[in-house]
Write a protein that holds these residues in place. Structure first.
Motif: not given
Length: 556
Positions: A40-46, A134-140, A169-170, A172-178
């Motif tokens: 929840s990086p922006l205060g919204v659970s995802q 990439k919109a869900a994390g997994g980076f470092g 984005y709050t 989800s990455h799948k919704a953005l892809q859709d």
């Protein structure tokens, strides 16, 4: 006497073997488990992508020429790949971690990346490359330090901090892809993150008065240029994606999507809490995030007001032109960076690349194109198809060297590959006819950024090229209604991705693969296919177990 000679020869051989073993570059081992987890990086659970339970993922820290062994377990229900933004993988595009070079890691399985930070230093990052992960994390972060005996053009800092910034984005990455798949554009991001957090939840960086610190900053976001400043402090730029730079001082710096850089700052103010301010650039609504620089013995927040970053293109363009190579500094090798006189090398080819946005007929789906070609994903990694000589997967030469004539707006969707000879020296002009900043990245290489401006590029633009100390980097921006020119030595054989770092544009076709080709097959030019390579698509049935055997290549 003969026995003594034999013993002496045996001893000499043993010594040679021992010295050879000692001379081998060190190995660094990483074991990562990739999972979904609640964030929840922006205060919204995802749902986010975690690596070993971390968001952002673990840092890869190494030294020039270290061998990196990274075992990735895919515990997602989806195919997965990691790619390495700026880690050049000399002679080894087999490890690039993109759909054009590698088969995905299937759910529940693992793949071990084997790479070497060959002749490389600097600040970079890794990220997930498939779908819209990439919109869900997994980076470092990736840090590549200089070898101890190689001089660095600034005193060792008292400490180093990683600063991963990016829009978020709050949704989800799948919704953005859709959204993209349904023909819609992405909305504006919901916020900006600093090391996976925002605002009052941001990271604290603890410092001591009088000491100097290095910040390694990477923009790991999806689309927005971000301005970076430290309240009440100036920053000295010292490194950009593996190049030591002229040490100019800045009050703020623009970091475009996909770019990385290093700055030094000295804690030379009264002992208080100062803010790092990261804000979006070139947007109608400015999003901002802050983190705290906390002095030891701090007496509370600083009194200075938080200043906003600049908003005009001219400021950013002037700043970009001021970033130049430190010619006397050593890079990963002891010889000065200026000893490579790129400006005196004959250019063998000029390539002009112009992107465009079009709505496809019938379905009304938005597509992005390069020189009239929108990239279509193939059912088989292009690298494997090329190696095993399987025709019909991609078309070599499908990307022309120049955009179509004005008025020809037709765009075709094709798995097109641009061909180039090994060791050619190429001028690439990136042209932006749109109103937003565009950012380009070339895997496996760094490019010399010799010119950029607003307006239309012409052959007379070459008169203003910087042919002496242009910065060498792998990710470059092109300002609205402008152009950027780069020179690149194509000295790394392989199949390399050339892409937009604005991730929706890349997903919808603004990318292609550059095949740097040599007719010979030699480990001197390119490492052989790894014995753990995953086979998929047409290769899975065509290879018939012979993946480690060289096969003849032929042009298509």
């Amino acid at each position: 006497m003969a026995g003594s000679m034999r013993r002496a020869l045996l001893f000499a051989c043993v010594c040679l073997l021992v010295n050879s073993a000692r001379a081998e570059d060190p190995y660094r081992f990483f074991d990562w488990d990739v999972t979904y987890g609640e964030i929840s990086p922006l205060g919204v659970s995802q749902q986010g992508i975690l690596i070993n339970g971390q968001f952002p993922g673990p840092m890869v820290e190494c030294q020039t020429n270290d061998n990196l062994i990274i075992n990735v377990h895919n515990s997602l229900p989806d195919p997965f790949l990691l790619s390495w933004n700026g880690l050049q993988q000399r002679k080894d595009s087999w490890q690039d971690g993109l759909s054009g070079t590698n088969c995905p890691i299937p759910p529940g399985q693992n793949f071990t990346y084997r790479m070497q930070a060959k002749d490389q230093i600097g600040s970079f990052f890794y990220f997930p490359s498939l779908a819209f992960h990439k919109a869900a994390g997994g980076f470092g972060a990736i840090r590549i330090h200089s070898r101890p005996l190689i001089p660095v053009p600034f005193p060792s800092p008292d400490d180093e901090f990683t600063v991963l910034i990016g829009d978020w984005y709050t949704t989800s990455h799948k919704a953005l892809q859709d959204l993209l798949d349904s023909g819609k554009e992405l909305p504006s991001p919901d916020g900006v993150l600093i090391n996976g957090k925002r605002g009052s939840n941001g990271s604290d960086f603890n410092v001591e008065q009088g000491k100097t610190y290095r910040l390694r900053i990477s923009n790991v976001g999806l689309q927005n240029t971000l301005n970076f400043l430290i309240q009440g402090h100036s920053m000295t730029l010292v490194e950009v994606e593996g190049t030591h730079t002229v040490q100019n001082s800045y009050t703020s710096l623009d970091v475009h999507t996909g770019q990385s850089l290093s700055v030094l700052f000295t804690a030379d103010r009264p002992a208080r809490d100062y803010r790092i301010v990261v804000s979006t650039r070139f947007t109608n609504t400015t999003l901002r995030s802050t983190a705290v620089i906390r002095y030891a013995g701090s007496s509370g927040p600083a009194f200075e007001p938080l200043s906003a970053g600049p908003s005009d293109v001219d400021f950013s363009l002037s700043q970009a032109r001021s970033i130049r190579t430190n010619l006397t500094a050593s890079g990963p090798r002891p010889n000065p960076q200026g000893s490579y006189h790129y400006g005196s090398i004959n250019v063998t080819r000029t390539i002009r690349l112009a992107s465009s946005a079009v709505w496809s007929a019938g379905g009304g789906r938005l597509r992005y194109a390069v020189n009239g070609v929108s990239f279509a994903e193939a059912d088989t990694p292009l690298k494997l198809a090329d190696y095993f000589n399987i025709s019909g997967v991609f078309r070599l030469g499908g990307i022309p060297d120049a955009p179509p004539p004005e008025g020809e707006e037709a765009v075709r969707s094709e798995t097109a590959v641009m061909n180039s000879d090994h060791r050619s020296f190429v001028e690439v002009v990136l042209e932006n006819g749109e109103d937003g900043v565009q950012i380009w990245h070339l895997d496996g290489h760094s490019v010399f950024v010799v010119g950029m401006d607003v307006g239309t590029w012409s052959e007379q633009s070459r008169d203003g090229y910087n042919l002496v100390d242009a910065v060498s980097r792998c990710t470059v921006q092109v300002y609205p209604r402008g152009w950027t020119a780069v020179l690149v030595a194509l000295d790394n054989v392989g199949m390399w991705n050339m892409r937009s770092e604005v991730w929706a544009r890349r997903y919808l076709g603004q990318q292609f693969y550059l095949r740097v080709y040599t007719p010979t097959r030699s480990s001197r030019d390119e490492l052989p296919i790894p014995d753990n390579a995953v086979l998929c698509g047409r290769v899975a049935t065509a290879a018939d177990g012979s993946r480690s055997l060289p096969v003849s290549r032929r042009d298509r």
